[in-house]
Design an enzyme around this catalytic site. Structure first.
Site, PDB file in Angstrom:
ATOM      1  N   ASN A 244      -3.555  -3.374   3.479  1.00 34.88           N
ATOM      2  CA  ASN A 244      -3.171  -4.404   2.502  1.00 34.88           C
ATOM      3  C   ASN A 244      -2.288  -5.508   3.107  1.00 34.88           C
ATOM      4  OD1 ASN A 244      -2.869  -2.092  -0.339  1.00 34.88           O
ATOM      5  ND2 ASN A 244      -4.625  -3.311   0.342  1.00 34.88           N
TER       6      ASN A 244
ATOM      7  N   ASP B 145      -7.275   1.711  -7.859  1.00 37.68           N
ATOM      8  CA  ASP B 145      -8.108   0.583  -7.429  1.00 37.68           C
ATOM      9  C   ASP B 145      -8.648  -0.190  -8.624  1.00 37.68           C
ATOM     10  OD1 ASP B 145      -9.377  -1.087  -5.654  1.00 37.68           O
ATOM     11  OD2 ASP B 145     -11.100   0.224  -5.357  1.00 37.68           O
TER      12      ASP B 145
HETATM   13  C1  FPP Z   1      -5.910  -2.006  -5.635  1.00 38.27           C
HETATM   14  O1  FPP Z   1      -6.449  -3.019  -6.407  1.00 38.27           O
HETATM   15  C2  FPP Z   1      -4.481  -1.900  -5.827  1.00 38.27           C
HETATM   16  C3  FPP Z   1      -3.552  -2.276  -4.923  1.00 38.27           C
HETATM   17  C4  FPP Z   1      -3.863  -2.867  -3.631  1.00 38.27           C
HETATM   18  C5  FPP Z   1      -2.126  -2.111  -5.168  1.00 38.27           C
HETATM   19  C6  FPP Z   1      -1.730  -1.139  -6.227  1.00 38.27           C
HETATM   20  C7  FPP Z   1      -0.658  -1.759  -6.994  1.00 38.27           C
HETATM   21  C8  FPP Z   1      -0.400  -1.555  -8.296  1.00 38.27           C
HETATM   22  C9  FPP Z   1      -1.094  -0.584  -9.123  1.00 38.27           C
HETATM   23  C10 FPP Z   1       0.604  -2.395  -8.987  1.00 38.27           C
HETATM   24  C11 FPP Z   1       1.918  -2.322  -8.410  1.00 38.27           C
HETATM   25  C12 FPP Z   1       2.438  -0.953  -8.349  1.00 38.27           C
HETATM   26  C13 FPP Z   1       3.653  -0.681  -7.901  1.00 38.27           C
HETATM   27  C14 FPP Z   1       4.167   0.702  -7.851  1.00 38.27           C
HETATM   28  C15 FPP Z   1       4.530  -1.768  -7.462  1.00 38.27           C
HETATM   29  P1  FPP Z   1      -7.316  -4.127  -5.672  1.00 38.27           P
HETATM   30  O2  FPP Z   1      -6.484  -5.343  -5.609  1.00 38.27           O
HETATM   31  O3  FPP Z   1      -7.799  -3.614  -4.361  1.00 38.27           O
HETATM   32  O4  FPP Z   1      -8.492  -4.284  -6.661  1.00 38.27           O
HETATM   33  P2  FPP Z   1      -9.966  -4.778  -6.341  1.00 38.27           P
HETATM   34  O5  FPP Z   1     -10.594  -3.706  -5.477  1.00 38.27           O
HETATM   35  O6  FPP Z   1     -10.573  -4.858  -7.669  1.00 38.27           O
HETATM   36  O7  FPP Z   1      -9.827  -6.111  -5.648  1.00 38.27           O
END
Ligand code: FPP
Length: 249
Positions: A68, A20
């Protein structure tokens, strides 16, 4: 100061990570959320290497939750493209290191081209046995339990499953990947203290490590710190401390 090193004999066999903080990391730098995810992808590479070096056998990453799907289309599309990029660009190294790729989730909801890339990675690495890397994609813990219940009812209707024979072991056989052991350690980055519908069945006894580090800043040392935290705990599985110390009797 010398960094402490984890005890090689007590490395958690299965580490699961809620990655996250990509969005906040990007917003704090005034760049797009997608660039945050791209930086996060780099950490996936590093953490896989570090996990392999440390002797972790199973690494499970929450890459895309069912929730998501509700994000803006551009962000969802960007994440799907990153997934394809990962599956295509990293496959050689992953395969060379004997790592088996797996995926759990409602994979049929993924766009066809993503499904293909994921299936190809799974197929090509099927025989590898050094380590298992599992991506939770289009994944929700409650959905996994509901899907298991549905499959069980179908088998019961067909007569291949007797309701009275259902126990926790049978139930596990109906999860997305019954060969995946329960995580020993669950890490969540990004300063939130929530389980967010991740591996609800499997984390019953997992040790949970939270860190304020945003996923794009997560380094090998942060993984080592999480393992040291894990190794400093006593896992009792409902027993008393002295029972555990006497060997689980
Ligand atoms: C949470 O950050 C992360 C995700 C929703 C996706 C995870 C993806 C990756 C680590 C990159 C891609 C990985 C692969 C394997 C393709 P957030 O967007 O919820 O962060 P925030 O809470 O700060 O908004």
């Amino acid at each position: 100061m010398e960094e402490s090193l984890p005890n090689r004999d007590r490395i958690p066999a299965h580490v699961a990570i809620i990655m996250d903080g990509n969005g906040r990391w990007a917003e704090s730098r005034g760049i797009s959320r997608l660039r945050g995810h791209r930086a996060g992808l780099q950490r996936v590479r590093d953490v896989l290497r570090a996990s392999n070096d440390l002797g972790i056998q199973y690494l499970t990453l929450y890459a895309f939750s069912l929730e998501n799907w509700n994000r803006p289309k551009t962000e969802v599309d960007g994440l799907m493209s990153l997934l394809i990029e990962y599956m295509e660009r990293e496959l050689n190294e992953v395969d060379r290191n004997g790592i088996r790729v797996r995926a759990i989730g409602r994979l049929d909801r993924l766009p066809g081209r993503v499904q293909k890339a994921v299936e190809n990675a799974i197929e090509r690495t099927r025989e590898n046995s050094e380590m298992t890397l599992t991506f939770a994609l289009s994944y929700g813990g409650r959905a996994e339990i509901v899907d298991a219940a549905r499959k069980m009812v179908l088998d019961a209707e067909r007569g291949t499953l007797l309701p009275k024979s259902i126990d926790e072991k049978t139930f596990r056989d109906y999860l997305y990947d019954p060969t995946l052991p329960d995580p020993d350690l669950l890490i969540r980055t990004g300063a939130e203290v929530r389980v967010s519908n991740f591996l609800l069945w499997q984390i019953a006894y997992a040790e949970i490590h939270n860190t304020n580090v945003m996923w794009p800043d997560f380094q090998k040392q942060n993984l080592v710190d999480a393992i040291l935290d894990y190794q400093g705990r006593e896992r009792r599985f409902g027993m008393t401390g002295s029972q555990v110390r006497e060997g689980g009797s």
